[in-house]
Design a protein around this motif. Structure first.
Motif, mmCIF file in Angstrom:
data_model
loop_
_atom_site.group_PDB
_atom_site.id
_atom_site.type_symbol
_atom_site.label_atom_id
_atom_site.label_comp_id
_atom_site.label_asym_id
_atom_site.label_seq_id
_atom_site.Cartn_x
_atom_site.Cartn_y
_atom_site.Cartn_z
ATOM 1 N N ILE A 206 0.837 -1.207 0.000
ATOM 2 C CA ILE A 206 0.000 0.000 0.000
ATOM 3 C C ILE A 206 0.868 1.252 0.000
ATOM 4 O O ILE A 206 0.618 2.202 -0.752
ATOM 5 C CB ILE A 206 -0.945 -0.008 1.216
ATOM 6 C CG1 ILE A 206 -1.985 -1.114 1.070
ATOM 7 C CG2 ILE A 206 -1.636 1.346 1.373
ATOM 8 C CD1 ILE A 206 -2.860 -1.291 2.286
ATOM 9 N N ILE A 207 1.920 1.258 0.838
ATOM 10 C CA ILE A 207 2.820 2.414 0.900
ATOM 11 C C ILE A 207 3.503 2.649 -0.443
ATOM 12 O O ILE A 207 3.590 3.785 -0.927
ATOM 13 C CB ILE A 207 3.867 2.217 2.015
ATOM 14 C CG1 ILE A 207 3.188 2.246 3.392
ATOM 15 C CG2 ILE A 207 4.954 3.292 1.936
ATOM 16 C CD1 ILE A 207 4.119 1.902 4.547
ATOM 17 N N CYS A 208 3.978 1.584 -1.069
ATOM 18 C CA CYS A 208 4.659 1.694 -2.362
ATOM 19 C C CYS A 208 3.699 2.188 -3.442
ATOM 20 O O CYS A 208 4.073 3.001 -4.300
ATOM 21 C CB CYS A 208 5.265 0.354 -2.759
ATOM 22 S SG CYS A 208 6.691 -0.126 -1.768
ATOM 23 N N PHE A 209 2.458 1.700 -3.411
ATOM 24 C CA PHE A 209 1.481 2.116 -4.417
ATOM 25 C C PHE A 209 1.146 3.599 -4.260
ATOM 26 O O PHE A 209 1.062 4.336 -5.250
ATOM 27 C CB PHE A 209 0.203 1.281 -4.298
ATOM 28 C CG PHE A 209 -0.824 1.604 -5.344
ATOM 29 C CD1 PHE A 209 -0.676 1.154 -6.642
ATOM 30 C CD2 PHE A 209 -1.929 2.379 -5.023
ATOM 31 C CE1 PHE A 209 -1.609 1.470 -7.618
ATOM 32 C CE2 PHE A 209 -2.873 2.696 -5.978
ATOM 33 C CZ PHE A 209 -2.713 2.234 -7.279
ATOM 34 N N ILE A 210 0.975 4.064 -3.018
ATOM 35 C CA ILE A 210 0.695 5.486 -2.770
ATOM 36 C C ILE A 210 1.870 6.340 -3.231
ATOM 37 O O ILE A 210 1.694 7.387 -3.867
ATOM 38 C CB ILE A 210 0.399 5.722 -1.272
ATOM 39 C CG1 ILE A 210 -0.926 5.047 -0.890
ATOM 40 C CG2 ILE A 210 0.334 7.216 -0.968
ATOM 41 C CD1 ILE A 210 -1.226 5.112 0.602
ATOM 42 N N ALA A 211 3.094 5.893 -2.921
ATOM 43 C CA ALA A 211 4.289 6.627 -3.353
ATOM 44 C C ALA A 211 4.379 6.681 -4.868
ATOM 45 O O ALA A 211 4.737 7.717 -5.449
ATOM 46 C CB ALA A 211 5.539 5.964 -2.767
ATOM 47 N N TYR A 212 4.033 5.575 -5.532
ATOM 48 C CA TYR A 212 4.071 5.517 -6.994
ATOM 49 C C TYR A 212 3.093 6.518 -7.600
ATOM 50 O O TYR A 212 3.448 7.288 -8.500
ATOM 51 C CB TYR A 212 3.742 4.100 -7.458
ATOM 52 C CG TYR A 212 3.515 3.968 -8.940
ATOM 53 C CD1 TYR A 212 4.586 3.934 -9.820
ATOM 54 C CD2 TYR A 212 2.225 3.893 -9.465
ATOM 55 C CE1 TYR A 212 4.391 3.820 -11.187
ATOM 56 C CE2 TYR A 212 2.015 3.784 -10.829
ATOM 57 C CZ TYR A 212 3.095 3.740 -11.685
ATOM 58 O OH TYR A 212 2.885 3.632 -13.042
ATOM 59 N N VAL A 213 1.865 6.526 -7.106
ATOM 60 C CA VAL A 213 0.848 7.443 -7.622
ATOM 61 C C VAL A 213 1.267 8.889 -7.387
ATOM 62 O O VAL A 213 1.116 9.756 -8.258
ATOM 63 C CB VAL A 213 -0.524 7.165 -6.962
ATOM 64 C CG1 VAL A 213 -1.540 8.237 -7.353
ATOM 65 C CG2 VAL A 213 -1.033 5.787 -7.362
ATOM 66 N N PHE A 214 1.831 9.171 -6.213
ATOM 67 C CA PHE A 214 2.266 10.524 -5.873
ATOM 68 C C PHE A 214 3.406 10.974 -6.785
ATOM 69 O O PHE A 214 3.414 12.110 -7.274
ATOM 70 C CB PHE A 214 2.714 10.565 -4.412
ATOM 71 C CG PHE A 214 3.180 11.915 -3.958
ATOM 72 C CD1 PHE A 214 2.299 12.983 -3.867
ATOM 73 C CD2 PHE A 214 4.509 12.120 -3.612
ATOM 74 C CE1 PHE A 214 2.736 14.237 -3.451
ATOM 75 C CE2 PHE A 214 4.950 13.361 -3.191
ATOM 76 C CZ PHE A 214 4.062 14.420 -3.112
#
Length: 234
Positions: free
Chosen positions: A18-26
């Motif tokens: 989840i953290i990696c996905f949020i960072a990717y989108v950001f």
């Protein structure tokens, strides 16, 4: 491995994903475009002349006369700052009932930082509604696109350099590949924990994520192309 250990491992894997996905989108949706995709405006804009200045409690305002081509439809516009927020409002020809125009926004160093598209039906005869501007706005330039449903001028020509395009696509692809490897690791960890097996094919994972990154980059440039942004060599 106990049930508690399995639960913690599974929870940490999901949390990391989840953290990696949020960072990717950001990164792809906000950081990379702001840092890399800064369009160069090529419409020969010159700074408009201020004719009146006002100061009032909590803010200030300057009345400008736009370029003569624009002045046929927009006679003046006021750039105001009130309680830290900035706005632009236009005084238009009384015969104008609908208008489409672009507000090209510049900072104190004369860098174009935004291009705001405005479309509206005139509610108060002779005046547009106030359009909010970015905090760093120093001055603006107006380009009238359409008056009373008749096209007047095309959108300001903006462009990305080829180097910007390559840099953005490379960063997007790299981020996508890293996210896919994290996803693969999380899936493998789950499979190993519950089923004592793992997923092979790291090469296939890298290839598919690279293709996805290139396709998403192309989609972003296609959307910007529809807004009048072009790609040039320089």
């Amino acid at each position: 491995m106990g049930a508690l250990d399995i639960g913690i491992t599974y929870f940490l894997s999901i949390l990391l994903l989840i953290i990696c996905f949020i960072a990717y989108v950001f990164l792809v949706g906000s950081v990379f475009p702001k840092l890399i995709l800064r369009p160069k405006w090529g419409n020969g804009v010159t700074r408009d002349r201020g004719v009146k200045r006002y100061k009032f409690k909590g803010g200030r305002a300057v009345v400008y006369e736009p370029d003569p081509k624009v002045r046929k439809y927009v006679m003046q516009y006021i750039l105001s700052e009130n309680s830290g927020k900035k706005y632009v409002k236009c005084k238009v020809d009384p015969r104008v009932s609908t208008i489409k125009y672009d507000v090209v926004v510049y900072d104190a160093k004369s860098n174009a930082i935004d291009n705001i598209h405005v479309e509206e039906a005139i509610a108060t005869k002779g005046y547009t509604r106030a359009a909010e501007l970015p905090e760093k706005t120093s001055y603006v330039s107006l380009v009238v696109r359409e008056i009373n449903y008749h096209e007047i001028d095309k959108s300001p020509f903006a462009s990305y350099s080829l180097a910007q395009v390559i840099t953005f696509a490379s960063c997007n692809v790299l981020s996508t590949v890293l996210l896919s490897l994290v996803l693969r690791g999380a899936i493998n960890n789950t499979l190993d924990t519950f089923f004592d097996m793992s997923m092979d094919g790291i090469g296939f994972c890298i290839i598919t994520s690279t293709i996805f990154g290139l396709m998403s980059s192309g989609l972003i440039f296609l959307c910007n192309y529809s807004k009048g942004v072009r790609i040039t060599r320089k």
